[in-house]
Design an enzyme around this catalytic site. Structure first.
Site, PDB file in Angstrom:
ATOM      1  N   SER A  90      77.256  76.341  75.113  1.00 53.18           N
ATOM      2  CA  SER A  90      78.628  75.986  74.744  1.00 53.18           C
ATOM      3  C   SER A  90      78.715  74.630  74.052  1.00 53.18           C
ATOM      4  O   SER A  90      79.798  74.112  73.843  1.00 53.18           O
ATOM      5  CB  SER A  90      79.512  75.992  75.993  1.00 53.18           C
ATOM      6  N   THR A 192      81.277  72.837  77.865  1.00 54.66           N
ATOM      7  CA  THR A 192      81.676  71.687  77.040  1.00 54.66           C
ATOM      8  C   THR A 192      81.443  70.371  77.782  1.00 54.66           C
ATOM      9  O   THR A 192      81.828  70.244  78.946  1.00 54.66           O
ATOM     10  CB  THR A 192      83.185  71.792  76.746  1.00 54.66           C
ATOM     11  N   THR A 210      81.499  70.212  71.794  1.00 58.12           N
ATOM     12  CA  THR A 210      81.535  71.627  72.193  1.00 58.12           C
ATOM     13  C   THR A 210      81.286  72.551  71.007  1.00 58.12           C
ATOM     14  O   THR A 210      81.507  72.158  69.851  1.00 58.12           O
ATOM     15  CB  THR A 210      82.918  71.970  72.790  1.00 58.12           C
ATOM     16  N   ARG A 220      89.053  78.824  64.268  1.00 60.78           N
ATOM     17  CA  ARG A 220      89.717  78.287  65.468  1.00 60.78           C
ATOM     18  C   ARG A 220      89.137  76.909  65.840  1.00 60.78           C
ATOM     19  O   ARG A 220      87.938  76.703  65.848  1.00 60.78           O
ATOM     20  CB  ARG A 220      89.523  79.271  66.616  1.00 60.78           C
ATOM     21  N   THR A 243      87.953  70.054  79.836  1.00 55.22           N
ATOM     22  CA  THR A 243      87.124  71.215  79.530  1.00 55.22           C
ATOM     23  C   THR A 243      87.925  72.459  79.901  1.00 55.22           C
ATOM     24  O   THR A 243      88.867  72.383  80.694  1.00 55.22           O
ATOM     25  CB  THR A 243      85.788  71.160  80.301  1.00 55.22           C
ATOM     26  N   GLY A 244      87.552  73.575  79.313  1.00 59.34           N
ATOM     27  CA  GLY A 244      88.258  74.817  79.623  1.00 59.34           C
ATOM     28  C   GLY A 244      89.022  75.348  78.425  1.00 59.34           C
ATOM     29  O   GLY A 244      88.688  75.039  77.276  1.00 59.34           O
TER      30      GLY A 244
HETATM   31  C1  SD4 Z   1      87.647  74.625  73.651  1.00 57.45           C
HETATM   32  N1  SD4 Z   1      87.809  73.188  75.542  1.00 57.45           N
HETATM   33  O1  SD4 Z   1      87.161  74.741  72.549  1.00 57.45           O
HETATM   34  C2  SD4 Z   1      86.870  73.877  74.692  1.00 57.45           C
HETATM   35  C3  SD4 Z   1      85.988  74.843  75.401  1.00 57.45           C
HETATM   36  C4  SD4 Z   1      85.504  74.383  76.722  1.00 57.45           C
HETATM   37  O2  SD4 Z   1      84.534  74.690  78.683  1.00 57.45           O
HETATM   38  O3  SD4 Z   1      85.786  73.318  77.183  1.00 57.45           O
HETATM   39  N2  SD4 Z   1      84.815  75.141  77.454  1.00 57.45           N
HETATM   40  O4  SD4 Z   1      88.720  75.153  73.971  1.00 57.45           O
END
Ligand code: SD4
Length: 333
Positions: A90, A192, A210, A220, A243-244
């Site tokens: 990731s 990330t 990330t 995106r 993160t997320g």
């Molecule tokens: C995103 N926040 O591109 C990042 C992805 C991520 O854990 O954090 N994954 O939306």
């Protein structure tokens, strides 16, 4: 901790300064903690904290801090470790691609002076965190995107590289069998990387890097490279990173929110919990996605919170190396 009490203008507020009298008076007694960077409440600097179980990256940042270098140098060096790790799917090399098979990277970095640099939708360059730093330091801009970011990186001496590893290509081929799109909640405690550091001078910096959501639509961009969402630093107050599911972080400008809540007196932990609470309050479908935050304040106190179990935080501070699961959401805001 040394304290000094004196009469000060009421406008002097913030971390390290405790108002002692009515906020309405124009002069008030305040207590200022002296020598904030050295120790506060028994906590010593430097400190580095990162999202997920990224021990090698955090250890690298810690080494840099131990050499007396800046938090900015520590952040860049730490994030680079994760970007070069092909097994982490990731971030950087080996990141899972978008629906069309392109690995596209987002990253940003922010320094103690409130300067910020970012790259979005960058391809073929393994170290977007370093390109982001160059955007911050060598250009009049703060964000470069896509082909322009790549061109800038190549002109700055970065080597082009195919970032799609065999493992990630195979995972994408498998995904195409169904093409069912669903954000993955935690990628094996390794996702990330958002990193915050305070150096021995008490200066705060942060970075976030990330490959974004696996199998996202082409073009995106998530929260990670966007100031205030994936990362925010205010050297007088603290820093936060996320993160997320980036869409949810972007809609609530989560990292800026956390820093502002800390400015108003909340601890890093309380601020992270409130930022998660804002997302939870707006969503009926939190079971389908994860968001996690980490934060640090000027004293070196840290906090972390996530919607679901499974979010990990790695921290080096005061010779204490921690690698802990974060608390997670378990009450209605
Ligand atoms: C995103 N926040 O591109 C990042 C992805 C991520 O854990 O954090 N994954 O939306």
């Amino acid at each position: 901790m040394k304290r000094r009490t004196f009469i000060q203008n009421a406008s002097l507020t913030g971390i390290g300064v405790v108002a002692g009298a009515s906020a309405l008076s124009c002069k008030e007694e305040v207590t200022v903690t002296e020598n904030i960077p050295a120790t506060t409440g028994g906590i010593t600097l430097p400190v580095v904290v990162a999202t997920w179980n990224v021990h090698d990256a955090t250890a690298k940042a810690w080494d840099v801090l131990q050499q007396g270098k800046s938090s900015l140098d520590a952040i860049e060096a730490g994030c680079m470790v994760e970007e070069a790790n092909a097994e982490g799917q990731s971030v950087g090399l080996g990141g899972l691609p978008d629906r069309d098979g392109n690995v596209t990277l987002d990253a940003c970095i922010m320094n103690r002076d409130g300067n910020y640099g970012a790259v979005v939708y960058l391809q073929n360059i393994k170290h977007p965190i370093s390109v982001a730093r160059k955007v911050m330091e060598d250009t009049p801009h703060v964000i470069l995107a896509g082909k322009g970011a790549e061109q800038f990186a190549l002109e700055s001496g970065f080597e082009p590289e195919d970032l799609l590893t065999e493992a990630s290509r195979k995972a994408w081929e498998k995904w195409k069998e169904t093409s069912e799109y669903k954000p993955v909640i935690n990628i094996e405690n390794h996702d990330t990387i958002g990193m915050l550091a305070i150096d021995s001078n008490g200066d705060i910096a942060g970075g976030c890097t990330t490959s974004g959501l696996a199998y996202k639509m082409a073009g995106r961009v998530g929260d990670s490279p966007i100031i205030g969402s994936g990362l925010f630093i205010d050297n007088e107050v603290g820093g936060a990173t996320a993160t997320g599911l980036g869409e949810e972080v972007l809609k609530t400008v989560g990292s800026f929110l956390i820093v502002e809540l800390m400015r108003q007196g909340k601890s890093p932990q309380e601020a992270c919990e409130e930022a998660i609470g804002r997302i939870v309050a707006k969503n009926d479908s939190i079971k389908d996605f994860q968001v996690g935050y980490i934060a640090v304040n000027k004293h070196g106190e840290t906090g972390s919170y996530s919607i679901h179990e499974g979010f990990w935080v790695t921290k080096y501070q005061n010779d204490k190396n921690e690698n802990n699961p974060s608390d997670f959401y378990n009450k209605k805001p």
